[in-house]
Design a protein around this motif. Structure first.
Motif, mmCIF file in Angstrom:
data_model
loop_
_atom_site.group_PDB
_atom_site.id
_atom_site.type_symbol
_atom_site.label_atom_id
_atom_site.label_comp_id
_atom_site.label_asym_id
_atom_site.label_seq_id
_atom_site.Cartn_x
_atom_site.Cartn_y
_atom_site.Cartn_z
ATOM 1 N N LYS B 254 0.866 -1.116 -0.140
ATOM 2 C CA LYS B 254 0.058 -0.203 -0.025
ATOM 3 C C LYS B 254 0.858 1.153 0.028
ATOM 4 O O LYS B 254 0.563 2.354 -0.586
ATOM 5 N N PHE B 255 1.950 1.380 0.573
ATOM 6 C CA PHE B 255 3.007 2.196 0.752
ATOM 7 C C PHE B 255 4.228 1.765 1.029
ATOM 8 O O PHE B 255 4.519 0.630 1.589
ATOM 9 N N TYR B 279 13.464 5.676 -5.621
ATOM 10 C CA TYR B 279 12.140 6.375 -6.131
ATOM 11 C C TYR B 279 11.482 5.716 -7.364
ATOM 12 O O TYR B 279 10.381 5.638 -7.622
ATOM 13 N N PHE B 282 9.697 2.353 -6.771
ATOM 14 C CA PHE B 282 8.109 2.895 -6.347
ATOM 15 C C PHE B 282 7.370 3.423 -7.194
ATOM 16 O O PHE B 282 6.098 2.940 -7.419
ATOM 17 N N ARG B 283 7.932 4.020 -8.195
ATOM 18 C CA ARG B 283 7.326 4.762 -9.383
ATOM 19 C C ARG B 283 6.629 3.816 -10.371
ATOM 20 O O ARG B 283 5.440 3.695 -10.782
ATOM 21 N N SER B 286 3.963 1.983 -9.080
ATOM 22 C CA SER B 286 2.740 3.041 -8.647
ATOM 23 C C SER B 286 2.522 2.992 -7.173
ATOM 24 O O SER B 286 1.383 3.301 -6.771
ATOM 25 N N VAL B 287 3.471 2.816 -6.412
ATOM 26 C CA VAL B 287 3.335 2.855 -4.957
ATOM 27 C C VAL B 287 3.782 3.880 -4.314
ATOM 28 O O VAL B 287 4.817 4.551 -4.434
ATOM 29 N N PRO B 288 2.831 4.582 -3.592
ATOM 30 C CA PRO B 288 3.379 5.914 -2.834
ATOM 31 C C PRO B 288 4.345 5.611 -1.753
ATOM 32 O O PRO B 288 4.231 4.867 -1.110
ATOM 33 N N ILE B 289 5.044 6.578 -1.594
ATOM 34 C CA ILE B 289 6.124 6.883 -0.517
ATOM 35 C C ILE B 289 5.666 7.698 0.736
ATOM 36 O O ILE B 289 5.262 8.829 0.203
ATOM 37 N N CYS B 312 9.578 14.260 -7.259
ATOM 38 C CA CYS B 312 8.106 13.787 -7.787
ATOM 39 C C CYS B 312 7.529 15.140 -8.540
ATOM 40 O O CYS B 312 6.525 14.910 -9.302
ATOM 41 N N ASN B 316 2.273 13.466 -7.286
ATOM 42 C CA ASN B 316 1.831 13.379 -5.693
ATOM 43 C C ASN B 316 2.448 12.195 -5.194
ATOM 44 O O ASN B 316 1.887 11.603 -4.132
ATOM 45 N N GLY B 317 3.101 11.425 -5.940
ATOM 46 C CA GLY B 317 3.609 10.134 -5.323
ATOM 47 C C GLY B 317 4.166 10.115 -3.854
ATOM 48 O O GLY B 317 4.623 8.971 -3.390
ATOM 49 N N VAL B 318 4.943 11.142 -3.478
ATOM 50 C CA VAL B 318 5.469 11.253 -2.365
ATOM 51 C C VAL B 318 4.713 12.003 -1.087
ATOM 52 O O VAL B 318 4.452 13.093 -1.601
ATOM 53 N N ILE B 319 4.412 11.481 -0.021
ATOM 54 C CA ILE B 319 4.052 12.175 0.950
ATOM 55 C C ILE B 319 5.277 12.290 1.977
ATOM 56 O O ILE B 319 5.650 11.453 2.455
#
Lengths: 487, 487
Positions: B254-255, B279, B282-283, B286-289, B312, B316-319
């Protein structure tokens, strides 16, 4: 020379202007990676400014890794003007779970009509901040700082600031609550206290009994955790005892959640005898009570009304949530959970897992404020102030609003049930155009078909003039709605 | 006369002594309900004290509902000496759910050996508070108060104090992060930021990928929500890319949760090239970080290491979770979430449902502190300070500790893997007797069989003298354990 197009202005520190200039040069591509900058001496001469300013700017840029100084060689740009980027996007909204979605959907700040400047607002039940004694608070803040200093900036205890915990223990004793085998956890206000209890002690599908109507934030939290909220009807004295016993018998609830003083939204104060009967019913079914001590400090009558928690003696059946911030400094976000010490030990770990601890600056300043006696003085003042406002509100309602009943006996709000099945949201839409706003009653009901002809009037922050005008406007719009019904 | 046995002392305000005396009289049964008190005039004459003191005491008691004054008749006790109580008890511990139990069980404050006064403690990775510039902070606190006053005591915004949000936006831009379509939510530190994200975006059983080892608080929170934590092995440069791709492929996570700067506990700083590779993987899936910006401010090298979030762009892929309080004022509990603006809108509602908002007093004082430039000066100082400590720690470890490897390149901690399968907990037990304490490594692993021969040395708060003595003591105890193994 990179600085030939820089004109130093007088409004900003010079070193910042130099910094900004270099950063812009990198961004524009004028300063490439590994290119050499003029020396600090050269720049100071060229711009006719102090060399120290240039040194400061270079140091700052170097500390951020933007330039690098090689001893005896010079200073160089160390980053690329272009930063590689590789975008990707995730649909986060689709990923939000039930918990997040429920809190978003039931966030009345976002769903209800917003207050606009110049409106007469009966929406809030917050205290009037003009009454805050800011000098007293400033003194307490400085006392806290003087006494604690770096302690306030270091990690504190999850359970809370010890002198404040001690203060709240005394405070509970004053209310004739037995403190043996009990403990206290300081929280970020009522909301966090309730959230921590609910999140730790319930499981999806559990039933919670509460008053009908009840505090919308509590409803929101319970629904976010997937709980089944069963609201028990009230009469003007508080929970209806027969309905309560039926519900206790039928639902096997996990908890009762009660607001016995100035129930939100009805403002009903449950008196001592009824409190005892309610308490005894929960005890009969061994169902613990979460007691919301909301606005208890405003209680004022010839005989004191003790919290339900005081009936429990050495027993642990009542978990009490306190929060002085409903009548004082809501921004400080300080509340507390008082209950069984073994339970508090678990909730302390939950608090630590949530956010380590509440602000020690807030807690310490608040503690010094309480101990200075400023709070007692404040409460004495505001009781009279809010009592007068309450009386005015009631007079105006009698004069302008056709109600089936009004509830509330002081506090900071009253609750009105209209006659003629007037829809409070239709009424609100009309009033909103006239710059008057209030809280529609349906948000306090689990069943959205209920409370549609009710609304809450919060008056703590409304001037006497606005109370008079605002309630008249509400009354006028009711007349229009009644007229429309009849045609 | 109820006051005949009262002797006024000089240490306490007189009105409080009178109040206490009356309350005790009620408690002892001497003053029964409805019995009449002497008038304030009589009491002042009898005790030879100012009448105002008596009036104050009576007013205070009346405001609490303990006595009541009937005009022209007199003042009467209005409460019973005995308070009815009806105990009942609930087994709350049995009712605690998995969430509460997990947070309690994994609360290392309660399960790990406690620090005792006088010990040499390598347990903490908190900053040295002697380095805090308290005068700067006090000035900022006063600036905040002067400018904001009552605003700080009223409800604020769930999203946070607006000038602080603006500051953090600039801060992210400095790190070459693109801020379009992004927003910021202020939280009570990293812990709350992570908790809010996890609680809103995951469901029991979801897989989260993270480094092995990783931050124990993050592990605790993920386990409390019933998530499946998959740890991916690291080499000395950060996450191992093959293992990462295998895990991304196998688990459909999920993350990802990553600490690229000074990973806790290893202290490994992942450099720019590796960050890009991580990075991009993960991209690809399509898994957000979720990027933990832990201690980023201590980074210091000839070329800057930008956060993963900077890769990014408009995506929006990174929080990103930021928290300056890991190197500065941990007690202030201020962190922030930077991410997709639609996501932040939901998380803002979650924050409001959790605790309305973080302390505005903390936020405002911190904001004035940051804006004053005090923070830049502070960071410059502490980098050198901690760098020197780090070098000393490494020297001492080389001298005394037989390690398989040490990781960490600055920051506030290093991580040691021992040779000879030495059990770090056995080692800790021995050292504890010698008044030396450190953090055993197993708490940073999901699999409790791993990391048993590792431990973390936090040195931010340890004096040079204690570093020398403490590491020698650890080394001596390792020798004893090795000797025991060989006999």
């Amino acid at each position: 020379m990179i600085f030939s197009n820089l004109i130093i202005n007088k409004n900003e520190p010079i070193y910042i202007q130099i910094e900004t200039h270099i950063k812009q040069g990198i961004k524009s591509g004028e300063l490439k990676k590994d290119s050499k900058l003029p020396s600090t001496r050269e720049v100071s001469k060229f711009l006719n400014i102090s060399r120290n300013s240039v040194i400061s700017a270079y140091e700052e840029l170097e500390s951020r890794g933007i330039i690098v100084t090689k001893r005896g060689i010079g200073t160089f740009i160390s980053i690329e003007s272009e930063h590689e980027r590789y975008e990707y996007n995730v649909d986060f909204i689709e990923r939000v779970n039930n918990y997040g979605n429920t809190l978003r959907e039931l966030d009345i700040t976002k769903s209800e009509l917003p207050y606009k400047k110049g409106m007469i607002s009966f929406k809030s039940i917050s205290p009037e901040s003009h009454l805050f004694n800011l000098d007293d608070f400033k003194r307490s803040l400085l006392d806290a700082w003087t006494f604690e200093e770096a302690n306030l900036l270091n990690y504190g205890y999850a359970k809370g600031y010890k002198p404040l915990i001690a203060y709240f223990f005394d405070y509970m004793k004053e209310k004739r609550v037995t403190t043996a085998n009990k403990d206290i956890l300081i929280t970020n206000g009522f909301t966090e206290a309730f959230d921590i209890i609910i999140s730790s002690l319930t499981t999806k599908g559990d039933v919670i009994l509460c008053e009908e109507p009840t505090h919308n934030t509590a409803l929101k939290i319970m629904k976010a955790y997937g709980l089944q909220v069963v609201q028990v009807k009230m009469d003007k004295e508080g929970l209806d005892l027969n309905s309560l016993e039926d519900a206790l018998d039928k639902y096997n609830p996990k908890f009762g959640y009660l607001i016995p003083s100035y129930n939100n939204p009805t403002g009903i104060v449950t008196k001592t005898e009824r409190r005892k009967e309610i308490y005894k019913l929960f005890r009969k079914y061994s169902v613990p009570i979460i007691e919301d001590g909301f606005n208890e400090e405003l209680l004022y009558s010839s005989s004191p009304i003790d919290p339900i928690a005081s009936l429990c003696g050495n027993g642990n059946g009542v978990i009490y949530i306190g929060s002085l911030s409903k009548i004082l400094f809501p921004g400080l976000r300080i509340g507390w959970i008082f209950g069984d010490e073994k339970l508090i030990d678990v909730l302390e770990s939950v608090k630590r897992g949530r956010n380590i601890h509440s602000s020690f600056l807030d807690q310490s300043a608040f503690c010094y404020y309480l101990k200075s006696g400023a709070f007692s003085r404040y409460v004495k003042n505001v009781r009279k102030y809010y009592r007068d406002k309450y009386n005015l509100v009631i007079d105006m309602i009698h004069k302008y609003i056709p109600y089936e009943y009004i509830t509330g006996e002081g506090g900071l709000h009253v609750f009105i049930k209209l006659t003629d099945n007037i829809d409070a949201r239709e009424l609100l839409d009309l009033c909103y155009k006239d710059n008057v706003i209030f809280m529609p009653g349906d948000i306090f009901y689990e069943n959205k078909l209920k409370g549609t002809d009710t609304f809450r009037i919060g008056f703590g922050r409304v001037s006497d003039e606005d109370i008079k005008n605002g309630i008249k406007i509400i009354g006028d719009n009711i007349k229009r709605l009644v007229k429309n019904q009849n045609t």
